[in-house]
Enzyme design. Structure first.
Site, short mmCIF file in Angstrom:
data_model
loop_
_atom_site.label_atom_id
_atom_site.label_comp_id
_atom_site.label_asym_id
_atom_site.label_seq_id
_atom_site.Cartn_x
_atom_site.Cartn_y
_atom_site.Cartn_z
N ARG A 159 1.02 -1.00 -0.29
CA ARG A 159 -0.08 -0.26 -0.12
C ARG A 159 0.64 1.53 -0.01
O ARG A 159 0.66 2.62 -1.09
CB ARG A 159 -1.08 0.28 1.17
CG ARG A 159 -2.03 -0.89 1.17
CD ARG A 159 -2.55 -1.35 2.32
NE ARG A 159 -1.90 -2.73 3.41
CZ ARG A 159 -2.40 -3.25 3.47
NH1 ARG A 159 -3.60 -3.67 4.18
NH2 ARG A 159 -1.73 -3.69 4.71
N SER A 181 5.75 -10.37 -5.05
CA SER A 181 4.98 -11.13 -6.89
C SER A 181 4.69 -9.79 -7.47
O SER A 181 4.14 -8.45 -6.68
CB SER A 181 3.82 -11.73 -6.22
OG SER A 181 3.04 -11.16 -5.41
N ALA A 240 11.40 1.61 5.03
CA ALA A 240 11.15 0.21 6.08
C ALA A 240 11.63 -0.04 6.98
O ALA A 240 10.92 -0.09 8.70
CB ALA A 240 11.48 -0.50 4.80
N ARG A 241 12.78 -0.41 7.39
CA ARG A 241 13.21 -1.29 8.63
C ARG A 241 14.80 -1.42 8.80
O ARG A 241 15.41 -1.91 7.18
CB ARG A 241 12.46 -2.50 9.04
CG ARG A 241 11.33 -2.99 9.47
CD ARG A 241 11.67 -2.14 10.54
NE ARG A 241 10.05 -2.24 11.65
CZ ARG A 241 8.89 -1.31 11.13
NH1 ARG A 241 9.46 -0.64 10.64
NH2 ARG A 241 7.79 -1.83 11.52
N GLU A 270 18.13 0.77 16.70
CA GLU A 270 17.86 1.51 17.39
C GLU A 270 17.25 1.86 18.23
O GLU A 270 16.85 0.44 19.00
CB GLU A 270 16.32 2.10 16.20
CG GLU A 270 16.18 2.04 15.10
CD GLU A 270 14.88 2.45 14.19
OE1 GLU A 270 13.56 2.60 15.12
OE2 GLU A 270 15.02 2.13 13.17
N HIS A 288 13.20 7.49 12.65
CA HIS A 288 11.35 6.88 12.51
C HIS A 288 10.23 7.30 12.95
O HIS A 288 9.70 7.35 13.78
CB HIS A 288 11.87 5.44 13.24
CG HIS A 288 11.09 3.91 12.97
ND1 HIS A 288 10.92 3.28 13.15
CD2 HIS A 288 9.41 4.19 12.50
CE1 HIS A 288 10.28 2.82 12.68
NE2 HIS A 288 9.82 2.87 12.07
N ILE A 289 9.92 8.70 11.62
CA ILE A 289 9.22 9.28 11.90
C ILE A 289 8.31 9.22 10.93
O ILE A 289 7.39 9.83 10.75
CB ILE A 289 9.43 10.96 12.52
CG1 ILE A 289 10.67 11.67 11.43
CG2 ILE A 289 9.73 10.88 13.78
CD1 ILE A 289 10.38 12.65 11.71
C1 8YV Z 1 5.01 3.55 14.06
C2 8YV Z 1 6.07 1.64 11.91
O1 8YV Z 1 5.46 4.38 14.35
O2 8YV Z 1 4.34 1.44 11.14
C3 8YV Z 1 5.21 0.56 11.29
O3 8YV Z 1 5.61 -0.19 10.96
O4 8YV Z 1 7.70 1.54 11.71
C4 8YV Z 1 5.90 2.86 11.85
O5 8YV Z 1 4.63 3.89 11.48
C5 8YV Z 1 6.12 2.51 14.73
O6 8YV Z 1 6.18 1.14 14.62
C6 8YV Z 1 5.24 2.23 16.04
O7 8YV Z 1 5.48 1.41 17.00
#
Ligand code: 8YV
Length: 344
Positions: A159, A181, A240-241, A270, A288-289
Site C-alpha cells: 500500500r 509477486s 521500512a526497517r 534503533e 523513525h518518524i
Molecule cells: C510506527 C512503523 O511508528 O508502522 C510501522 O511499521 O514503523 C511506524 O509507523 C511504529 O511501528 C510504532 O510502533
C-alpha cells in the site's frame, strides 16, 4: 460475585483519551513514561495479562510469552510487526494484530519528503547555512539530483509503495518496482509502475526507495554487492526497517563516492545510529518518524485499541478484530467466543 476483568498491558504512553477506551472492558496496566522494557520485564508484564498493546520497541517471542498463560491477544501499534514472533504467538494461540491502511498516505508523504531532502541536499544545505558557511552566492553550491524526469525504483509495492508511485507521477518520474509477486496489470497501470527484477531496478534507478516489510529472509537485502549495482549518482531511501540495509557497506559506499546520497528513517539498532553515518554529510537521518503526523499516530492507536478490544471478545466486533495478522488463531478464538455467547 462478578468475574475479575481481564487485565491488559499498555507498554508505552500513547494517547490517553484513546487508550482510555480500554478501561470500559479491562483492568488496564499502563506505562506512564517512555520505557525501554528488557525481555525479562516484558515477560513479567505479560504474565497475568489477557492482552497487550505494544509498539515496535517491544520484542515479543517464545521466551516473553512462556509464562503468560492467560495471554490471548497482542495489538501492535504499527503496520510492521517484525518485533513480534508470529510463529511463536500463533503456536500459543495468541492473536496478533497490526495497523495497516491508516498510515499509508502519511508514510508515503514522508517517503517522498525524505527522497526530496536527500536528492536536493536540503538538510545538508541548512546545516551549511547555519554554520555560517554561506559567505557568497555561487553557481556550483550544493548541486543535487533531480526528481522530475528521473527513474524511481520502489522495492516493496504494498500500500505504501503504491502511494509513493502515485505521488511520483506528479513529478513525471518513470517508476519501476520490485515486489515478491508482480501486481495485477490494473494496479500497475493505476500506479504508473513497471515491474523489474531487483538487480535490474538497482541498475536503472536514479533513486531507490525501500518500503518492503522486514523478515530474516531480506536481512541486508541492500549489501555491498547490491550497492555496487546502483549508479554512483543514485540515492537510496529507507523508510521500512533498518535491517534491510547493511549500514557498514552503505557508509563505505557513501564515503567513497560509490553512492551519491542516502535518506534513512530507520536503523539496524534503533535508537543507536552508527557513528560512521553520523559523520557523513551526504546522508539525511530522521528518527523513525515516517508515520508521525498527529492525526495518523492517533488513528494507529485507535485501530490498535479496537483490535485489542475485539480480539479479547469485547465490544461490538467481539471476536473479529479489524486487522489481524494471524487470522487462523482468530477463527478458533472467534468460534470459542460465539460458542460461549450461545451457551450463555
Ligand atoms: C510506527 C512503523 O511508528 O508502522 C510501522 O511499521 O514503523 C511506524 O509507523 C511504529 O511501528 C510504532 O510502533
Amino acid at each position: 460475585m462478578a468475574e475479575p476483568r481481564p487485565r491488559v498491558w499498555v507498554s508505552q504512553p500513547l494517547f490517553d483519551d484513546i487508550v482510555g477506551r480500554l478501561a470500559a472492558h479491562f483492568d488496564v496496566r499502563s506505562t506512564a513514561e517512555v520505557t525501554e522494557h528488557p525481555p525479562e520485564a516484558i515477560a513479567v508484564a505479560l504474565r497475568d495479562c489477557a492482552g497487550a498493546l505494544v509498539t515496535l520497541n517491544e520484542r515479543i517471542g517464545a521466551p516473553e510469552i512462556a509464562g503468560a498463560t492467560q495471554l490471548r491477544a497482542i495489538a501492535n501499534v504499527g503496520v510492521g510487526y517484525n518485533n513480534l514472533d508470529i510463529a511463536a504467538l500463533t503456536q500459543a494461540g495468541i492473536v496478533a494484530t497490526n495497523t495497516p491502511d491508516v498510515l499509508t498516505e502519511t508514510t508515503a508523504d514522508f517517503g517522498f519528503a525524505l527522497l526530496m531532502a536527500t536528492a536536493r541536499r536540503i538538510t545538508e544545505a541548512e546545516r551549511w547555512l547555519r554554520d555560517g558557511q554561506w559567505q557568497q552566492w555561487s553557481f556550483g553550491t550544493l548541486l543535487g539530483a533531480d526528481l522530475h524526469g528521473s527513474t524511481l525504483g520502489i522495492v516493496g509495492m504494498g500500500r505504501i509503495g503504491q502511494g509513493i508511485a502515485r505521488r511520483a507521477r506528479g513529478f513525471d518520474m518513470r517508476v519501476l518496482y520490485h515486489n515478491r509477486s508482480r501486481l495485477p496489470e490494473t494496479v500497475e497501470r493505476a500506479c504508473g509502475a513497471v515491474y523489474a527484477g531487483f538487480d535490474d531496478l538497482l541498475a536503472q534507478a536514479d533513486h531507490v526507495l525501500l518500503v518492503l516489510p522486514y523478515s530474516p529472509q531480506v536481512h541486508h537485502l541492500v549489501d555491498a554487492a547490491a550497492l555496487s549495482k546502483m549508479k554512483p549518482t543514485a540515492t537510496l531511501v529507507n523508510i521500512a526497517r533498518g535491517g534491510l540495509v547493511d549500514e557498514v557497506a552503505l557508509s563505505d559506499a557513501l564515503a567513497n563516492g560509490r553512492l551519491a546520497a542516502a535518506g534513512l528513517d530507520v536503523y539496524e539498532d534503533e535508537p543507536a545510529v552508527r557513528p560512521e553515518l553520523l559523520a557523513l554529510r551526504n546522508v539525511v537521518l530522521t528518527p523513525h518518524i515516517a508515520s508521525a503526523s498527529l492525526a495518523t499516530r492517533r488513528a494507529m492507536v485507535s485501530l490498535a485499541v479496537d483490535n485489542l478490544i475485539a480480539a479479547l471478545g469485547a465490544g461490538p466486533d467481539a471476536g473479529h478484530p479489524p486487522t489481524p495478522v494471524n487470522p487462523d488463531v482468530l477463527s478458533a478464538a472467534a468460534k470459542a467466543i460465539t460458542a460461549k455467547r450461545q451457551g450463555a
